[in-house]
Design a protein around this motif. Structure first.
Motif, PDB file in Angstrom:
ATOM      1  N   LEU A 278       9.069   6.655  -7.208  1.00  0.00           N
ATOM      2  CA  LEU A 278       8.954   5.239  -7.554  1.00  0.00           C
ATOM      3  C   LEU A 278       9.565   4.355  -6.467  1.00  0.00           C
ATOM      4  O   LEU A 278       9.009   3.301  -6.137  1.00  0.00           O
ATOM      5  N   ALA A 279      10.694   4.779  -5.923  1.00  0.00           N
ATOM      6  CA  ALA A 279      11.369   3.973  -4.909  1.00  0.00           C
ATOM      7  C   ALA A 279      10.477   3.745  -3.695  1.00  0.00           C
ATOM      8  O   ALA A 279      10.496   2.661  -3.090  1.00  0.00           O
ATOM      9  N   LYS A 280       9.658   4.754  -3.324  1.00  0.00           N
ATOM     10  CA  LYS A 280       8.770   4.615  -2.168  1.00  0.00           C
ATOM     11  C   LYS A 280       7.664   3.594  -2.405  1.00  0.00           C
ATOM     12  O   LYS A 280       7.069   3.090  -1.457  1.00  0.00           O
ATOM     13  N   GLN A 281       7.396   3.295  -3.698  1.00  0.00           N
ATOM     14  CA  GLN A 281       6.314   2.357  -4.011  1.00  0.00           C
ATOM     15  C   GLN A 281       6.792   0.906  -4.072  1.00  0.00           C
ATOM     16  O   GLN A 281       5.982  -0.001  -4.260  1.00  0.00           O
ATOM     17  N   VAL A 282       8.106   0.693  -3.919  1.00  0.00           N
ATOM     18  CA  VAL A 282       8.662  -0.652  -4.022  1.00  0.00           C
ATOM     19  C   VAL A 282       8.710  -1.306  -2.648  1.00  0.00           C
ATOM     20  O   VAL A 282       9.236  -0.736  -1.682  1.00  0.00           O
ATOM     21  N   LYS A 283       8.175  -2.514  -2.570  1.00  0.00           N
ATOM     22  CA  LYS A 283       8.194  -3.289  -1.330  1.00  0.00           C
ATOM     23  C   LYS A 283       9.413  -4.188  -1.248  1.00  0.00           C
ATOM     24  O   LYS A 283      10.038  -4.323  -0.183  1.00  0.00           O
ATOM     25  N   LYS A 284       9.736  -4.823  -2.367  1.00  0.00           N
ATOM     26  CA  LYS A 284      10.814  -5.811  -2.332  1.00  0.00           C
ATOM     27  C   LYS A 284      11.534  -5.866  -3.666  1.00  0.00           C
ATOM     28  O   LYS A 284      10.913  -5.824  -4.723  1.00  0.00           O
ATOM     29  N   ILE A 285      12.843  -5.972  -3.600  1.00  0.00           N
ATOM     30  CA  ILE A 285      13.675  -6.271  -4.779  1.00  0.00           C
ATOM     31  C   ILE A 285      14.450  -7.534  -4.467  1.00  0.00           C
ATOM     32  O   ILE A 285      15.178  -7.601  -3.472  1.00  0.00           O
ATOM     33  N   ARG A 286      14.266  -8.512  -5.291  1.00  0.00           N
ATOM     34  CA  ARG A 286      14.897  -9.806  -5.054  1.00  0.00           C
ATOM     35  C   ARG A 286      15.984 -10.050  -6.091  1.00  0.00           C
ATOM     36  O   ARG A 286      15.722 -10.038  -7.293  1.00  0.00           O
ATOM     37  N   TRP A 287      17.206 -10.281  -5.620  1.00  0.00           N
ATOM     38  CA  TRP A 287      18.324 -10.600  -6.511  1.00  0.00           C
ATOM     39  C   TRP A 287      18.639 -12.089  -6.367  1.00  0.00           C
ATOM     40  O   TRP A 287      19.204 -12.528  -5.379  1.00  0.00           O
ATOM     41  N   GLN A 288      18.239 -12.861  -7.326  1.00  0.00           N
ATOM     42  CA  GLN A 288      18.544 -14.286  -7.333  1.00  0.00           C
ATOM     43  C   GLN A 288      18.731 -14.707  -8.770  1.00  0.00           C
ATOM     44  O   GLN A 288      17.833 -14.525  -9.592  1.00  0.00           O
ATOM     45  N   HIS A 289      19.879 -15.277  -9.085  1.00  0.00           N
ATOM     46  CA  HIS A 289      20.244 -15.561 -10.478  1.00  0.00           C
ATOM     47  C   HIS A 289      19.144 -16.353 -11.181  1.00  0.00           C
ATOM     48  O   HIS A 289      18.879 -17.504 -10.849  1.00  0.00           O
TER      49      HIS A 289
END
Length: 498
Positions: free
Chosen positions: A148-159
């Motif tokens: 699954l991790a290989k399929q992720v392009k972006k993780i955005r952390w913004q409140h």
């Protein structure tokens, strides 16, 4: 290959890091009570194929063996019609707290991201902190699985603007409360956590209608039992009951709830399907002496009129006396109150019963889907003034001024209570808790009393308020008004010292 991008700072890890461990089994002891795995109330089941099995397999790939109730929920909320569309595009899963329903939401979101090519999913909860905890847990699960991790392009952390985007462009975003639909177009699936806390139909509507242009939209909602203010959940439940009775409605509703109001571990088995799997029955037993209204909703998943109401249900029950009634020859106080939307009104009468005690009675209620007629209310009220020797008709200028203005020219004595209303509320609560107030057990008055909540005013003061605009508490307000006069001491000196 494009590398995964992480925007923002990932918050400090919490107890949700142990999700996979928490979702293990607590099966020690051969005599453990186990929760009931099938819902007590549900919409009609069908034999259509389901894509829920794909979610069950995904959980298994993550090393999590779902409980039977979770499998049931996923299978029956994801039935598919012959044309490939969802058989129930609106679904509601109702179960007590701490059962693992949050994981159902997470695995469904991941199914949309990695299995079903859903371009946009929105996760919304009344409290942003709830959405963020779930988002954090999902990121941990994804990053703990290489595939699954290989399929992720972006993780955005913004409140309040968290987002996961896959290599194929599928997105899941977090939105809070009333702002959930802002700047969003054509989501495939909307996830509503703790639906019971959505008291604003407009917020739900703004989300719901963003789905209109979606190819195969779905609403997934997860919650425990609500109260009179849970307008969206209550609407779903009413639709489900109508569907069970034969109405044409594509709603899926699955409720794990106790069959009766009895506060017991055995009764809680029906609302706690994870009992014996995630937690020991003694954990349930340890909270059964908490406030009854809270236990009813949180543990038994039973509907109550209001949670933490201004008037304690047990204390109100202790004031019941069906042998008493208003006397047509005794001094009487009447009070009128109208709801803010002018659709409901209540008239309450009170008389003393000796020196300390007094009786209250709901004499008349009015309702109109558009707006009440002040003149009609005044005419009806005048009949009660003629029936009982009335010292005053009590009212508030803010809610009932128009009615009072029609009474005064007819010679009916009126008294504006705005200046003493907070004191009257306190006097009513004291009279109920001490048992000095007596009532006849009228169901309408009881419902309105238990629908009232405390609105804080100033330093320690409070007045009766409505948990939501839909809650009718006119009878409670009118009861407070008459209490002020019914508890008035006969002499100026109520307490003598020396």
């Amino acid at each position: 290959m494009t590398e995964k991008v992480i925007e923002g700072h990932q918050p400090t890890q919490t107890g949700l890091n142990g999700l996979q461990t928490v979702l293990g089994r607590d099966t020690e002891g051969q005599n453990t009570l186990f929760g009931v795995q099938t819902p007590r109330i549900h919409t009609p089941l069908n034999d259509l194929p389901s894509r829920g099995g794909e979610l069950v397999d995904l959980a298994s790939d993550l090393g999590i063996d779902l409980m039977e109730w979770q499998k049931f929920a996923l299978i029956h909320t994801h039935k598919v019609k012959p044309d490939g569309r969802w058989a129930t595009p609106v679904n509601c899963i109702v179960v007590a707290r701490q059962q693992g329903k949050s994981f159902l939401q997470l695995i469904r979101i991941m199914g949309g991201l990695f299995l079903w090519d859903e371009k946009l999913q929105i996760g919304s909860a009344h409290r942003l902190s709830t959405s963020l905890e779930q988002f954090r847990a999902m990121v941990e699960m994804i990053e703990g699985n290489d595939n699954l991790a290989k399929q992720v392009k972006k993780i955005r952390w913004q409140h309040g603007g968290e987002e996961i985007e896959t290599m194929t462009g599928n997105r899941f975003i977090v939105r809070a409360g009333g702002s959930a639909a802002r700047g969003v177009s054509r989501p495939s699936t909307i996830h509503l956590d703790e639906l019971r806390e959505m008291t604003d139909i407009e917020s739900f509507a703004s989300l719901r209608y963003t789905l209109m242009a979606a190819q195969n939209p779905m609403v997934m909602s997860y919650t425990n039992a609500g109260d009179s203010s849970s307008v969206v959940l209550n609407d779903f439940r009413n639709r489900a009951l109508a569907r069970i009775a034969g109405a044409d409605d594509e709603i899926g509703y699955f409720e794990w709830s106790a069959p009766t109001d009895e506060i017991s571990v055995e009764n809680a088995r029906h609302s706690n399907p994870s009992m014996g799997y995630l937690f020991h029955p003694d954990n349930v037993r340890s909270v059964l002496n908490d406030p009854a209204d809270v236990v009813m909703t949180e543990v038994l998943c039973r509907w109550v009129v209001a949670i933490s109401s201004a008037v304690d249900a047990a204390s109100w029950g202790n004031c019941l006396d069906k042998t008493i009634d208003l006397d047509a020859d005794k001094l009487t106080w009447l009070a009128i109150d109208l709801s803010p939307d002018r659709k409901h009104a209540s008239l309450v009468g009170a008389q003393k019963l000796g020196e300390e005690k007094f009786v209250v009675k709901l004499l008349h209620t009015w309702s109109n889907e558009l707006q009440l007629d002040d003149k009609a209310i005044a005419n009806d009220l005048a009949d009660y003034v003629r029936k009982y020797p009335t010292e005053y008709v009590l009212y508030s200028r803010k809610t009932s001024g128009a009615v009072a203005a029609r009474l005064a020219p007819a010679g009916i004595p009126i008294f504006d209570m705005d200046g003493t209303y907070p004191q009257a509320c306190d006097e009513m609560l004291s009279a109920i808790n001490s048992g000095r107030l007596k009532h006849r057990g009228q169901s309408q008055l009881t419902e309105e009393m238990l629908s009232a909540v405390q609105l804080r005013r100033g330093d320690g003061g409070w007045v009766i308020g409505r948990r939501a605009s839909q809650a009718v508490v006119c009878g409670a307000v009118a009861t407070a008004l008459v209490t002020h006069f019914a508890t008035r001491p006969e002499n100026d000196l109520d307490i003598m010292v020396g």
